[in-house]
Scaffold this motif. Structure first.
Motif, PDB file in Angstrom:
ATOM      1  N   SER A 177       7.971  -3.378  26.950  1.00 57.59           N
ATOM      2  CA  SER A 177       8.839  -4.547  26.766  1.00 57.59           C
ATOM      3  C   SER A 177       8.350  -5.357  25.574  1.00 57.59           C
ATOM      4  CB  SER A 177       8.831  -5.422  28.024  1.00 57.59           C
ATOM      5  OG  SER A 177       9.534  -6.630  27.789  1.00 57.59           O
ATOM      6  N   SER A 178       9.289  -5.765  24.734  1.00 58.16           N
ATOM      7  CA  SER A 178       8.928  -6.612  23.599  1.00 58.16           C
ATOM      8  C   SER A 178       8.788  -8.071  24.007  1.00 58.16           C
ATOM      9  CB  SER A 178       9.998  -6.496  22.500  1.00 58.16           C
ATOM     10  OG  SER A 178      11.267  -6.923  22.998  1.00 58.16           O
ATOM     11  N   MET A 179       9.100  -8.372  25.275  1.00 54.32           N
ATOM     12  CA  MET A 179       9.089  -9.747  25.748  1.00 54.32           C
ATOM     13  C   MET A 179       7.754 -10.156  26.369  1.00 54.32           C
ATOM     14  SD  MET A 179      12.142 -10.444  24.865  1.00 54.32           S
ATOM     15  CE  MET A 179      12.402 -12.047  25.599  1.00 54.32           C
ATOM     16  N   LYS A 180       6.863  -9.174  26.587  1.00 54.01           N
ATOM     17  CA  LYS A 180       5.578  -9.507  27.193  1.00 54.01           C
ATOM     18  C   LYS A 180       4.510  -8.532  26.716  1.00 54.01           C
ATOM     19  CE  LYS A 180       6.855  -6.926  31.373  1.00 54.01           C
ATOM     20  NZ  LYS A 180       7.047  -7.006  32.828  1.00 54.01           N
ATOM     21  N   ALA A 181       3.262  -8.894  26.940  1.00 55.91           N
ATOM     22  CA  ALA A 181       2.143  -8.062  26.495  1.00 55.91           C
ATOM     23  C   ALA A 181       2.092  -6.766  27.299  1.00 55.91           C
ATOM     24  CB  ALA A 181       0.837  -8.829  26.652  1.00 55.91           C
ATOM     25  N   MET A 182       1.584  -5.712  26.657  1.00 55.71           N
ATOM     26  CA  MET A 182       1.456  -4.423  27.326  1.00 55.71           C
ATOM     27  C   MET A 182       0.476  -4.517  28.495  1.00 55.71           C
ATOM     28  SD  MET A 182      -0.026  -0.798  25.813  1.00 55.71           S
ATOM     29  CE  MET A 182       1.404  -0.391  24.811  1.00 55.71           C
ATOM     30  N   THR A 183       0.827  -3.859  29.587  1.00 57.04           N
ATOM     31  CA  THR A 183      -0.078  -3.704  30.727  1.00 57.04           C
ATOM     32  C   THR A 183      -0.073  -2.242  31.142  1.00 57.04           C
ATOM     33  OG1 THR A 183       1.676  -4.213  32.326  1.00 57.04           O
ATOM     34  CG2 THR A 183       0.314  -6.060  31.569  1.00 57.04           C
ATOM     35  N   LEU A 184      -1.214  -1.767  31.654  1.00 58.47           N
ATOM     36  CA  LEU A 184      -1.330  -0.395  32.120  1.00 58.47           C
ATOM     37  C   LEU A 184      -1.766  -0.383  33.579  1.00 58.47           C
ATOM     38  CD1 LEU A 184      -3.306   1.267  29.148  1.00 58.47           C
ATOM     39  CD2 LEU A 184      -0.844   0.916  29.358  1.00 58.47           C
TER      40      LEU A 184
ATOM     41  N   LEU B 271     -11.833   2.356  32.237  1.00 56.57           N
ATOM     42  CA  LEU B 271     -11.084   3.324  31.446  1.00 56.57           C
ATOM     43  C   LEU B 271      -9.705   2.780  31.087  1.00 56.57           C
ATOM     44  CD1 LEU B 271     -10.969   6.155  30.218  1.00 56.57           C
ATOM     45  CD2 LEU B 271     -10.297   7.038  32.470  1.00 56.57           C
ATOM     46  N   THR B 272      -9.046   2.161  32.051  1.00 53.81           N
ATOM     47  CA  THR B 272      -7.724   1.584  31.808  1.00 53.81           C
ATOM     48  C   THR B 272      -7.802   0.456  30.787  1.00 53.81           C
ATOM     49  OG1 THR B 272      -7.041   2.147  34.071  1.00 53.81           O
ATOM     50  CG2 THR B 272      -5.719   0.513  32.902  1.00 53.81           C
ATOM     51  N   ALA B 273      -8.837  -0.373  30.893  1.00 51.67           N
ATOM     52  CA  ALA B 273      -9.020  -1.458  29.927  1.00 51.67           C
ATOM     53  C   ALA B 273      -9.259  -0.904  28.520  1.00 51.67           C
ATOM     54  CB  ALA B 273     -10.183  -2.351  30.352  1.00 51.67           C
ATOM     55  N   ASP B 274     -10.032   0.168  28.415  1.00 52.84           N
ATOM     56  CA  ASP B 274     -10.299   0.771  27.105  1.00 52.84           C
ATOM     57  C   ASP B 274      -9.024   1.376  26.522  1.00 52.84           C
ATOM     58  OD1 ASP B 274     -12.931   0.021  27.388  1.00 52.84           O
ATOM     59  OD2 ASP B 274     -13.638   2.002  28.003  1.00 52.84           O
ATOM     60  N   TRP B 275      -8.214   2.001  27.356  1.00 56.10           N
ATOM     61  CA  TRP B 275      -6.939   2.545  26.879  1.00 56.10           C
ATOM     62  C   TRP B 275      -6.011   1.430  26.403  1.00 56.10           C
ATOM     63  CZ3 TRP B 275      -5.934   6.318  31.532  1.00 56.10           C
ATOM     64  CH2 TRP B 275      -6.713   7.476  31.345  1.00 56.10           C
ATOM     65  N   LEU B 276      -5.993   0.333  27.142  1.00 59.37           N
ATOM     66  CA  LEU B 276      -5.137  -0.790  26.759  1.00 59.37           C
ATOM     67  C   LEU B 276      -5.526  -1.299  25.373  1.00 59.37           C
ATOM     68  CD1 LEU B 276      -2.932  -2.830  27.427  1.00 59.37           C
ATOM     69  CD2 LEU B 276      -4.672  -4.227  28.579  1.00 59.37           C
ATOM     70  N   LYS B 277      -6.809  -1.418  25.116  1.00 59.11           N
ATOM     71  CA  LYS B 277      -7.270  -1.848  23.794  1.00 59.11           C
ATOM     72  C   LYS B 277      -6.886  -0.818  22.736  1.00 59.11           C
ATOM     73  CE  LYS B 277     -11.326  -3.557  21.285  1.00 59.11           C
ATOM     74  NZ  LYS B 277     -11.018  -2.836  20.051  1.00 59.11           N
ATOM     75  N   PHE B 278      -7.026   0.458  23.071  1.00 60.16           N
ATOM     76  CA  PHE B 278      -6.684   1.543  22.147  1.00 60.16           C
ATOM     77  C   PHE B 278      -5.224   1.435  21.701  1.00 60.16           C
ATOM     78  CE2 PHE B 278      -4.816   5.769  21.617  1.00 60.16           C
ATOM     79  CZ  PHE B 278      -5.658   6.366  20.697  1.00 60.16           C
ATOM     80  N   TYR B 279      -4.317   1.308  22.657  1.00 58.39           N
ATOM     81  CA  TYR B 279      -2.896   1.260  22.310  1.00 58.39           C
ATOM     82  C   TYR B 279      -2.500  -0.079  21.685  1.00 58.39           C
ATOM     83  CZ  TYR B 279      -1.907   5.730  24.489  1.00 58.39           C
ATOM     84  OH  TYR B 279      -1.873   7.077  24.774  1.00 58.39           O
ATOM     85  N   THR B 280      -3.124  -1.160  22.121  1.00 58.65           N
ATOM     86  CA  THR B 280      -2.816  -2.467  21.540  1.00 58.65           C
ATOM     87  C   THR B 280      -3.253  -2.523  20.089  1.00 58.65           C
ATOM     88  OG1 THR B 280      -3.058  -3.524  23.716  1.00 58.65           O
ATOM     89  CG2 THR B 280      -3.140  -4.952  21.771  1.00 58.65           C
ATOM     90  N   ASP B 281      -4.443  -1.983  19.795  1.00 58.05           N
ATOM     91  CA  ASP B 281      -4.940  -1.990  18.419  1.00 58.05           C
ATOM     92  C   ASP B 281      -4.043  -1.186  17.483  1.00 58.05           C
ATOM     93  OD1 ASP B 281      -7.050  -3.555  19.180  1.00 58.05           O
ATOM     94  OD2 ASP B 281      -8.546  -1.953  19.185  1.00 58.05           O
ATOM     95  N   ARG B 282      -3.514  -0.060  17.965  1.00 57.57           N
ATOM     96  CA  ARG B 282      -2.668   0.782  17.116  1.00 57.57           C
ATOM     97  C   ARG B 282      -1.249   0.242  16.998  1.00 57.57           C
ATOM     98  NH1 ARG B 282      -6.824   3.333  18.408  1.00 57.57           N
ATOM     99  NH2 ARG B 282      -7.596   5.220  17.370  1.00 57.57           N
TER     100      ARG B 282
END
Length: 266
Positions: free
Chosen positions: A173-180, A248-259
């Motif tokens: 969603s472009s209306m809120k921050a990504m969550t995993l 692991l989920t937190a690290d993935w979230l950072k990975f996708y957010t950074d890219r």
């Protein structure tokens, strides 16, 4: 380089886009009917359930490949892959393949290039009268909260299958921050396999939660599917499973957010 159009050229492109996209949706619908007939035929001629699943997945993959090729040739969507040969080598060993989920056609683009992929699918698709037969014939795993689901994923990976999972659970969603969610992490940790990382980036929002197909673009939407390599789980081995899944989920979230999910096609 694809340039935006102006004036009459923009109008002509948008008319073309509507026609090409409408034909794509019609083709998808007709293809779903033909594939449903195919999997019904497989029930009659192939007794071995594992072989039926493989043939069903292959048929779905080829059908999606035709649809992707149509979109590319028609010029309605620009789809490109990066480092895909490396991913094709890695998926032969099975495992978990995760990706962000910016568009409705993400799974179409992915399965078109992964003939024997397994998927975690929403329960509503499992029971959908239009595609439910195909989902069940392919042996996809419903995300219905059953305690057995994690073990079914582990068994599928042990058979050498690749399971496609969107940790977001639904389209970005472009209306809120990504969550995993932690489901993908739990599956990977339980199976004890590295995770294959895929990023999907786009030039402009298209078929998102907020932007539907009738929001006409002025230039063909573009998608870049990039294989980012294997995410090893060894650094999490000494953590309790619940804590490892959180980290692991937190690290993935950072990975996708950074890219991010923006692709500069220029």
């Amino acid at each position: 380089m694809t340039k935006a159009l102006n004036g009459p050229s923009t109008f002509r492109y948008q008319v073309f886009f509507v026609v090409a996209t409408a034909l794509g949706f019609v083709s998808f619908g007709l293809g779903a009917i033909l594939l449903s007939l195919w999997v019904l035929l497989l029930r009659v001629v192939i007794r071995n359930p594992d072989r039926r699943v493989r043939w069903s997945r292959y048929a779905i993959s080829r059908g999606f490949a035709v649809l992707v090729r149509y979109m590319q040739l028609a010029g309605s969507v620009d789809i490109r892959w990066k480092n895909w040969s490396s991913m094709e080598a890695d998926i032969t060993q099975g495992g978990v393949l995760i990706a962000n989920h910016p568009s409705l056609i993400d799974v179409v683009m992915m399965i078109a290039r992964i003939p024997n992929a397994n998927c975690i699918v929403k329960k509503k698709l499992w029971n959908n009268p239009f595609v439910g037969l195909l989902v069940r014939a392919c042996g996809f795993i419903p995300n219905d909260g059953r305690p057995e689901m994690l073990d079914e994923c582990r068994q599928a990976i042990a058979r050498g299958e690749v399971i496609i999972i969107y940790p977001e659970g639904s389209r970005t969603s472009s209306m809120k921050a990504m969550t995993l969610s932690r489901g993908a992490a739990n599956i990977a940790i339980l199976a004890g396999v590295p995770v294959l990382m895929l990023t999907i980036q786009r030039t402009t929002p298209f078929l998102t939660k907020e932007v539907h197909w009738n929001n006409l673009p002025t230039v063909a939407p573009g998608f870049l599917l990039s294989y980012e390599g294997r995410w090893e789980l060894a650094p999490y081995d000494d953590l309790p499973r619940a804590k490892a899944a959180r980290q692991l989920t937190a690290d993935w979230l950072k990975f996708y957010t950074d890219r991010g999910d923006k692709w500069d096609r220029n």
